[in-house]
Design a protein around this motif. Sequence first.
Motif, PDB file in Angstrom:
ATOM      1  N   ARG A   1      13.198  -8.159 -43.732  1.00 51.37           N
ATOM      2  CA  ARG A   1      12.973  -6.863 -44.385  1.00 51.37           C
ATOM      3  C   ARG A   1      14.109  -6.580 -45.363  1.00 51.37           C
ATOM      4  NH1 ARG A   1      10.418  -2.778 -40.083  1.00 51.37           N
ATOM      5  NH2 ARG A   1       9.052  -4.245 -39.030  1.00 51.37           N
TER       6      ARG A   1
ATOM      7  N   ASP B   1      15.600  -1.338 -44.434  1.00 49.83           N
ATOM      8  CA  ASP B   1      14.347  -1.150 -43.721  1.00 49.83           C
ATOM      9  C   ASP B   1      14.594  -1.803 -42.358  1.00 49.83           C
ATOM     10  OD1 ASP B   1      11.827  -1.352 -42.672  1.00 49.83           O
ATOM     11  OD2 ASP B   1      10.924  -2.345 -44.394  1.00 49.83           O
TER      12      ASP B   1
ATOM     13  N   LEU C   1       8.013   4.830 -45.163  1.00 51.12           N
ATOM     14  CA  LEU C   1       9.165   4.657 -44.276  1.00 51.12           C
ATOM     15  C   LEU C   1       9.663   6.014 -43.782  1.00 51.12           C
ATOM     16  CD1 LEU C   1      11.005   1.895 -46.303  1.00 51.12           C
ATOM     17  CD2 LEU C   1      10.129   1.638 -43.991  1.00 51.12           C
TER      18      LEU C   1
ATOM     19  N   LEU D   1      14.752   3.675 -40.815  1.00 55.10           N
ATOM     20  CA  LEU D   1      15.753   3.334 -41.830  1.00 55.10           C
ATOM     21  C   LEU D   1      17.144   3.276 -41.215  1.00 55.10           C
ATOM     22  CD1 LEU D   1      14.537   5.808 -44.590  1.00 55.10           C
ATOM     23  CD2 LEU D   1      14.385   3.321 -44.731  1.00 55.10           C
TER      24      LEU D   1
END
Length: 258
Positions: free
Chosen positions: A28, A44, A195, A200
């Motif tokens: 990611r 991410d 997201l 995060l």
Amino acid sequence: MSMPFYVSPEQQMKDKADYARKGIARGRSVVVLQYDDGILFVADNPSRALHKISEIYDRIAFAAVGKYNEFENLRLGGVRYADINGYQYDRRDVTARGLANVYAQSLGTIFTETNKPYEVELVVAEVGDDAETDQIYRLTFDGSVADEHGYVAMGGQADAVAQSLKDGYREGASLASALRTAVRALEAQDSERRLEATSLEVAVLDRNREHRLFRRLSAARIGDLLSAADEGASGGASGGSGPGAGEGGEGVEGADGG
């Protein structure tokens, strides 16, 4: 009688590079970008335990994509290098450039001398007294170093992320609007994906702090900043409205020891 199998050195290097690139693209993404008060790191990464972003020293942080055990190994080496140099000489002698050189040598050696290269890409960043003196170095699996300005995207579909950053990046943006730009860029890889703050990992090197300038942001703080950026955008305000962009917030102090 079968012929001995021969692979030219060029082909061998190309195969290793392709192997490393594929491994990194499977991970990611992480983005690093400058904002008015320092340098912002956004990954991410839904894991609360396995960090992709870490403090290395007073003004220096590290972000990585790829194989966790490989970049964690490099992170620990970086912390040791910084501690030893800061102790033997002076804390100001520990620089992102020095660290980037050490990483470049390690990665270059691993790439040329072992069968399996590291599947990692790194950013080593040092926050200066102003944006002009910030330093951001990007290192690839073969030990190449690039001196970056403004923003960097690594891992996943890095090209799509970088294009979104290029379109959205503004010099001197507030923390809230820089974070919104970063999150939009990470979402650019998949139009279906939104997201949330909890998926995060976010940290900053904040030049307005004293001594240790690295700070992790909690999910609550990330949520507040994103809301502030959205309100600012919808209200036509251009800066980081809402919670002050450079506040201490409820960020957890981010030393990953070593």
